[in-house]
Write a protein that holds these residues in place. Structure first.
Motif, PDB file in Angstrom:
ATOM      1  N   TYR A  35      -7.727   4.147  -4.216  1.00 24.75           N
ATOM      2  CA  TYR A  35      -8.800   4.873  -3.529  1.00 24.75           C
ATOM      3  C   TYR A  35      -8.475   6.366  -3.529  1.00 24.75           C
ATOM      4  O   TYR A  35      -7.348   6.720  -3.190  1.00 24.75           O
ATOM      5  CB  TYR A  35      -8.981   4.378  -2.101  1.00 24.75           C
ATOM      6  CG  TYR A  35     -10.073   5.140  -1.393  1.00 24.75           C
ATOM      7  CD1 TYR A  35     -11.412   4.800  -1.599  1.00 24.75           C
ATOM      8  CD2 TYR A  35      -9.765   6.232  -0.585  1.00 24.75           C
ATOM      9  CE1 TYR A  35     -12.416   5.536  -0.999  1.00 24.75           C
ATOM     10  CE2 TYR A  35     -10.781   6.965   0.022  1.00 24.75           C
ATOM     11  CZ  TYR A  35     -12.088   6.615  -0.191  1.00 24.75           C
ATOM     12  OH  TYR A  35     -13.089   7.346   0.399  1.00 24.75           O
ATOM     13  N   LEU A  55     -10.258   1.276   5.119  1.00 26.96           N
ATOM     14  CA  LEU A  55     -10.594   0.604   3.863  1.00 26.96           C
ATOM     15  C   LEU A  55     -10.367  -0.895   3.987  1.00 26.96           C
ATOM     16  O   LEU A  55      -9.469  -1.343   4.723  1.00 26.96           O
ATOM     17  CB  LEU A  55      -9.720   1.139   2.728  1.00 26.96           C
ATOM     18  CG  LEU A  55      -9.709   2.663   2.524  1.00 26.96           C
ATOM     19  CD1 LEU A  55      -8.570   3.063   1.610  1.00 26.96           C
ATOM     20  CD2 LEU A  55     -11.031   3.126   1.927  1.00 26.96           C
ATOM     21  N   ASP A  56     -11.159  -1.614   3.231  1.00 28.33           N
ATOM     22  CA  ASP A  56     -10.953  -3.055   3.134  1.00 28.33           C
ATOM     23  C   ASP A  56      -9.719  -3.287   2.256  1.00 28.33           C
ATOM     24  O   ASP A  56      -9.681  -2.827   1.111  1.00 28.33           O
ATOM     25  CB  ASP A  56     -12.212  -3.674   2.519  1.00 28.33           C
ATOM     26  CG  ASP A  56     -11.942  -5.050   1.960  1.00 28.33           C
ATOM     27  OD1 ASP A  56     -11.186  -5.793   2.604  1.00 28.33           O
ATOM     28  OD2 ASP A  56     -12.467  -5.370   0.875  1.00 28.33           O
ATOM     29  N   GLY A  57      -8.747  -4.020   2.788  1.00 30.72           N
ATOM     30  CA  GLY A  57      -7.489  -4.182   2.064  1.00 30.72           C
ATOM     31  C   GLY A  57      -7.613  -4.978   0.781  1.00 30.72           C
ATOM     32  O   GLY A  57      -6.788  -4.822  -0.126  1.00 30.72           O
ATOM     33  N   VAL A  58      -8.622  -5.811   0.686  1.00 27.06           N
ATOM     34  CA  VAL A  58      -8.752  -6.665  -0.499  1.00 27.06           C
ATOM     35  C   VAL A  58      -9.336  -5.885  -1.667  1.00 27.06           C
ATOM     36  O   VAL A  58      -8.800  -5.891  -2.774  1.00 27.06           O
ATOM     37  CB  VAL A  58      -9.627  -7.902  -0.179  1.00 27.06           C
ATOM     38  CG1 VAL A  58      -9.800  -8.768  -1.428  1.00 27.06           C
ATOM     39  CG2 VAL A  58      -9.000  -8.711   0.947  1.00 27.06           C
ATOM     40  N   ASP A 101      -5.304  -6.262  10.696  1.00 21.90           N
ATOM     41  CA  ASP A 101      -6.306  -7.288  10.370  1.00 21.90           C
ATOM     42  C   ASP A 101      -6.820  -7.147   8.939  1.00 21.90           C
ATOM     43  O   ASP A 101      -8.026  -7.267   8.679  1.00 21.90           O
ATOM     44  CB  ASP A 101      -7.488  -7.226  11.354  1.00 21.90           C
ATOM     45  CG  ASP A 101      -7.030  -7.494  12.775  1.00 21.90           C
ATOM     46  OD1 ASP A 101      -6.022  -8.204  12.943  1.00 21.90           O
ATOM     47  OD2 ASP A 101      -7.667  -6.965  13.709  1.00 21.90           O
ATOM     48  N   GLY A 102      -5.946  -6.853   8.042  1.00 29.21           N
ATOM     49  CA  GLY A 102      -6.338  -6.751   6.631  1.00 29.21           C
ATOM     50  C   GLY A 102      -7.021  -5.457   6.258  1.00 29.21           C
ATOM     51  O   GLY A 102      -7.377  -5.254   5.094  1.00 29.21           O
ATOM     52  N   ASN A 103      -7.209  -4.573   7.228  1.00 32.56           N
ATOM     53  CA  ASN A 103      -7.816  -3.267   6.927  1.00 32.56           C
ATOM     54  C   ASN A 103      -6.737  -2.181   6.874  1.00 32.56           C
ATOM     55  O   ASN A 103      -5.735  -2.247   7.578  1.00 32.56           O
ATOM     56  CB  ASN A 103      -8.855  -2.901   7.985  1.00 32.56           C
ATOM     57  CG  ASN A 103     -10.003  -3.888   8.000  1.00 32.56           C
ATOM     58  OD1 ASN A 103     -10.439  -4.370   6.945  1.00 32.56           O
ATOM     59  ND2 ASN A 103     -10.480  -4.231   9.184  1.00 32.56           N
ATOM     60  N   GLU A 151     -12.766  -1.093  -0.515  1.00 30.78           N
ATOM     61  CA  GLU A 151     -14.052  -0.472  -0.156  1.00 30.78           C
ATOM     62  C   GLU A 151     -13.901   0.285   1.164  1.00 30.78           C
ATOM     63  O   GLU A 151     -13.163  -0.147   2.066  1.00 30.78           O
ATOM     64  CB  GLU A 151     -15.141  -1.543   0.019  1.00 30.78           C
ATOM     65  CG  GLU A 151     -15.390  -2.402  -1.208  1.00 30.78           C
ATOM     66  CD  GLU A 151     -15.969  -1.604  -2.369  1.00 30.78           C
ATOM     67  OE1 GLU A 151     -16.550  -0.541  -2.098  1.00 30.78           O
ATOM     68  OE2 GLU A 151     -15.790  -2.029  -3.522  1.00 30.78           O
ATOM     69  N   TYR A 199       0.853  -1.193   0.000  1.00 31.74           N
ATOM     70  CA  TYR A 199       0.000   0.000   0.000  1.00 31.74           C
ATOM     71  C   TYR A 199       0.893   1.249   0.000  1.00 31.74           C
ATOM     72  O   TYR A 199       1.818   1.361   0.805  1.00 31.74           O
ATOM     73  CB  TYR A 199      -0.899   0.017   1.233  1.00 31.74           C
ATOM     74  CG  TYR A 199      -1.790  -1.212   1.312  1.00 31.74           C
ATOM     75  CD1 TYR A 199      -3.020  -1.251   0.665  1.00 31.74           C
ATOM     76  CD2 TYR A 199      -1.392  -2.332   2.041  1.00 31.74           C
ATOM     77  CE1 TYR A 199      -3.829  -2.380   0.723  1.00 31.74           C
ATOM     78  CE2 TYR A 199      -2.192  -3.461   2.107  1.00 31.74           C
ATOM     79  CZ  TYR A 199      -3.406  -3.480   1.443  1.00 31.74           C
ATOM     80  OH  TYR A 199      -4.210  -4.604   1.497  1.00 31.74           O
ATOM     81  N   LEU A 213     -14.734   1.190   4.717  1.00 29.95           N
ATOM     82  CA  LEU A 213     -15.420   0.547   5.835  1.00 29.95           C
ATOM     83  C   LEU A 213     -15.809   1.563   6.903  1.00 29.95           C
ATOM     84  O   LEU A 213     -16.682   1.296   7.731  1.00 29.95           O
ATOM     85  CB  LEU A 213     -14.527  -0.526   6.453  1.00 29.95           C
ATOM     86  CG  LEU A 213     -14.076  -1.645   5.495  1.00 29.95           C
ATOM     87  CD1 LEU A 213     -13.133  -2.602   6.203  1.00 29.95           C
ATOM     88  CD2 LEU A 213     -15.284  -2.410   4.958  1.00 29.95           C
TER      89      LEU A 213
END
Lengths: 363, 259
Positions: A117, A149-152, A134-136, A155, A95, A157
Motif C-alpha cells: 500500500y 487497512l484490511d490486512g488480507v 482484529d486483522g486490520n 484495501e 507487515y 478501510l
C-alpha cells in the motif's frame, strides 16, 4: 579571485563536516513463535531462528530499499534507512512499513509479497510500526494521516486525519485509536464510526507513541511533559515534566508506567496519579522503547548500556553493554531481550543473567 | 569537537530557532535574518579582507611593471615587490587571516541550518541534545518547512534558487576579479569565475532549499558590502584608462569608501 579561495574550501568543508551525518536508526524487530523478523539495512525482510540467530530466509522489498534524501548531507553520504518501525506479525502475514512511504504485507508461508500500500505512488514517510488489531492494520504517516487497512487485501478501510506528521506508532484499545501528531496534539478516534472523539493539545510535538492503560492515555511531548489524559474524555488527569523530550514509547506494568526520556532518565510513575516512584539515570539519552520481561523492565541508553529494573523493589542494575549505539526499540520473547544497534548488529541477551546468547550482523 | 559544538554550533542553532519562533514560525525568513546577522557580526573581518584585497589589486599594475623590469633577477624582483607592498602599506597575506576566521563560521552556519531542519528521526534525536532548556526553543521543534513555493527541507522544484545562487555568486566574484599578473593567472581567474557559480548552482539542485536561501542571502549581503568598499569593481565594463595616476581609481565603476 580571492572569493574562490573562500568558496572552494567552504564547499569541501561543508561537504565533509556537514555531511558526516549520524548513523542511521535501525528498525526494531519482532518475534513470533521461534522466528525473529526484522528489516535489514538493505531493505530486505529477514526471518531468523530466534534461538541461534541463523538466517532462515529473506525477501527483498523493492520499495523499502534505502534512498538518498534531499540535500548535500544526503546525497552519496547520508542514506535514509529503509525502515524505522518494527515489522509486525499477524498469523501468516508480516507487515513492514518503510520511510519511503510504502507498507508491505508479506505471506510468511509462501515468502512472497501479498500486497503493498499504496499500489501506485507512495504516501508520506512511514516512521512508526504498523499496529494490527482484529486483522486490520493501522499505520501513521508523515502526511498527517493514519491509514486503516484490511490486512488480507490491503484495501483502505478508513483514514484518520491530524494536522501534522504522525511518526509515533499509534495505539488501539477498546475500539479507540490514539494518535500522537507533530501538530502538538494527541487524538482519539472511534474506529467504528471513524469520528474524532477528542483532541488534546500539548505544548510541543508528540513524537512518542501513546500508550493506553487502565483508562488513561499517556502521551509524551516535545514540551518535555508527559500527559495522562482520560481515554474516553480526553481530559488531563496529571502531567509529569522531564529535562528533555519524550521520544520512546513508555511501558506499563502493575500500575506503574516506565517512561523513557532524552534527558537520560527512565521515570517510574504511578499510573493513576503520576507520583514519581523512582528515576533511573542511564547516563545518555534513552530514545529506544523499554520492554517488559516478566516482572522486570529492560531499557537501553543511546551509548549502548542495557539496564534491568526490578519492578518489585525498583532496584536496577546494568545488564549488558554493546559497542554500537542503541536507538531501536527493544523487544523480548521467552526471557530473551533482543537489542538492535546502530552498527547493524542484533544481540540476543538473556534477561536475568545478562549473558549474550548470540549476536549477528543485520546487513 | 565538543568545544566547537558548545561555543559555535549550539549558540547558532538556538539563535536560529529563537528567530523562527519570534518571526511567526517562518523558517525561510528566520534563515535570511540569521544569515544577515552572522554577516553583520563578521562585517569588520569582511571589510578588512576586502580592503586588503583591493589594495593588492590596486598594486597590480606596479607589480607588473616590476616583473617586466626585473625579469632576469628574481632576488631583486622580490625585494622590490616587498618594498612596493611596504610603501603601499599592504600585507600580501593580509586577506588570508580574516578568511581563515570566517571559514569555520560559515561551515557552522551551514551545519546549523541543516541540523535545525532535522527531517529524519536521527536528525531530530541529534538536535535534541543541542537545544537549550528554553521553552521557546525546545517547543518550537520540529519547524514548519514551508516557505513561499518551497519545502525548505527539499530542493527547489522550479530551479529558481540554483539560478539565484549561481548568479549572485558570479556577480560577487566578478566584482572582485581583477586583471591577472600573467596570462596563465588570467586564464585561471576566468575559469574560476564560472566554475564556482556553476558548481554551487549544481549542488543547490540537491541541497535543501533552506540552505540555498542561506547562500543567496549571504551572497547578496556580500555584494552590498563589496559595493560599498570597491563600487561595482570589475562587474561593469571598464572605460579605457590611459595611465592611472596616483589620485585616480584604477578599477572601473564608482568608488565609495567606508571608514
Amino acid at each position: 579571485m580571492r572569493y574562490s579561495l573562500v568558496a572552494f574550501p567552504l564547499l569541501i568543508g561543508i561537504l565533509i563536516a556537514g555531511c558526516a551525518g549520524p548513523s542511521a536508526v535501525s528498525s526494531g524487530g519482532t518475534v513470533s513463535g521461534n522466528t525473529l523478523y526484522f528489516v535489514s539495512s538493505s531493505g530486505s525482510l529477514v526471518a531468523m531462528d530466534a534461538s541461534n540467530g541463523n538466517r532462515l530466509w529473506s525477501l527483498a522489498l523493492e520499495g523499502l530499499q534505502p534512498r538518498a534524501t534531499g540535500g548535500a548531507c544526503s546525497g552519496p553520504v547520508t542514506v535514509t534507512p529503509a525502515v524505522y518501525g518494527a515489522p509486525q506479525v499477524d498469523g501468516d502475514r508480516i507487515y513492514a512499513a518503510g520511510y519511503s512511504g510504502l507498507l508491505y504485507a508479506v505471506n510468511a508461508t509462501t515468502r512472497t509479497v501479498a500486497w503493498r500500500y499504496p499500489r501506485e505512488g507512495r504516501v508520506g514517510s512511514l516512521v512508526g510500526s504498523p499496529v494490527i488489531v482484529d486483522g486490520n492494520v493501522f499505520i501513521g504517516s508523515s502526511d498527517g494521516k493514519v491509514y486503516m487497512l484490511d490486512g488480507v487485501m490491503g484495501e483502505v478501510l478508513g483514514e484518520f486525519s491530524t494536522g501534522g506528521k504522525v511518526w509515533a506508532t499509534v495505539a488501539v484499545a477498546d475500539g479507540i485509536l490514539y494518535v500522537g501528531s507533530f501538530d502538538k496534539k494527541a487524538y482519539a478516534f472511534n474506529i467504528a464510526t471513524k469520528e474524532k472523539m477528542w483532541e488534546f493539545e500539548t505544548g510541543g510535538a508528540v513524537a512518542a507513541s501513546p500508550v493506553a492503560y487502565e483508562g488513561l492515555v499517556y502521551a509524551g511531548s516535545f514540551d518535555r511533559d508527559l500527559y495522562a489524559v482520560g481515554a474516553k474524555d480526553g481530559m488531563e488527569k496529571w502531567r509529569f515534566s522531564a529535562g528533555n523530550w519524550y521520544w520512546g514509547r513508555p511501558v506499563a506494568h502493575k500500575g506503574v508506567v516506565y517512561v523513557p526520556s532524552l534527558d537520560h532518565n527512565v521515570y517510574a510513575l504511578r499510573a493513576a496519579s503520576g507520583e514519581k516512584l523512582a528515576e533511573f539515570d542511564g547516563g545518555s539519552p534513552v530514545s529506544s522503547s523499554p520492554v517488559v520481561v516478566g516482572d522486570n523492565v529492560v531499557f537501553a541508553t543511546e551509548k549502548g548500556t542495557v539496564y534491568l529494573i526490578d519492578t518489585g523493589t525498583m532496584g536496577w542494575r546494568k545488564l549488558y553493554q554493546t559497542v554500537g549505539h542503541i536507538r531501536s526499540p527493544l523487544f523480548a520473547r521467552n526471557g530473551v531481550v533482543y537489542v538492535q544497534t546502530q552498527d547493524r548488529n542484533l544481540h540476543a541477551v538473556e534477561a536475568q543473567s545478562g549473558n549474550k546468547l548470540w549476536a549477528v550482523q543485520t546487513n | 569537537m565538543e568545544i566547537w559544538n558548545t561555543l559555535i554550533q549550539e549558540p547558532m542553532i538556538n539563535t536560529l530557532v529563537v528567530l523562527y519562533s519570534v518571526l511567526f514560525g517562518n523558517f525561510g525568513v528566520a534563515i535570511a535574518v540569521f544569515t544577515m546577522l552572522v554577516r553583520l557580526v563578521m562585517l569588520p573581518l569582511t571589510l578588512r579582507q576586502l580592503r586588503s584585497s583591493k589594495a593588492m589589486s590596486d598594486l597590480q599594475p606596479k607589480i607588473k611593471e616590476l616583473q617586466k623590469k626585473y625579469a632576469k633577477s628574481k632576488d631583486k624582483l622580490s625585494q622590490e615587490m616587498m618594498k612596493a607592498y611596504k610603501e603601499a602599506g599592504v600585507n600580501p597575506l593580509g586577506c588570508l587571516g580574516p578568511m581563515v576566521i570566517q571559514l569555520p563560521i560559515w561551515i557552522a552556519l551551514y551545519q546549523s541550518v541543516v541540523g535545525v531542519l532535522a527531517t529524519t528521526p536521527e536528525q531530530l534525536l541529534n538536535l535534541s541534545q543541542r537545544l537549550y532548556s528554553w521553552p521557546i526553543v525546545y517547543q518550537a521543534i520540529p519547524l514548519k518547512e514551508d516557505f513561499l513555493w518551497l519545502n525548505l527541507a527539499n530542493p527547489d522544484p522550479y530551479y529558481v534558487l540554483p539560478v539565484l545562487v549561481g548568479a549572485t555568486m558570479w556577480v560577487q566574484q566578478k566584482m572582485v576579479s581583477g586583471p591577472g599578473m600573467d596570462p596563465r593567472q588570467q586564464q585561471m581567474n576566468s575559469m574560476m569565475l564560472w566554475m564556482m557559480p556553476v558548481m554551487f548552482a549544481f549542488f543547490t539542485l540537491q541541497f535543501p532549499s533552506g540552505l540555498a536561501i542561506y547562500w543567496v542571502v549571504s551572497n547578496v549581503v556580500g555584494i552590498v558590502v563589496q559595493y560599498f568598499v570597491t563600487g561595482w569593481g570589475h562587474l561593469l565594463p571598464r572605460a579605457p584608462v590611459a595611465v592611472p595616476s596616483k589620485t585616480e581609481t584604477p578599477a572601473g565603476g564608482s568608488r565609495k569608501r567606508l571608514t
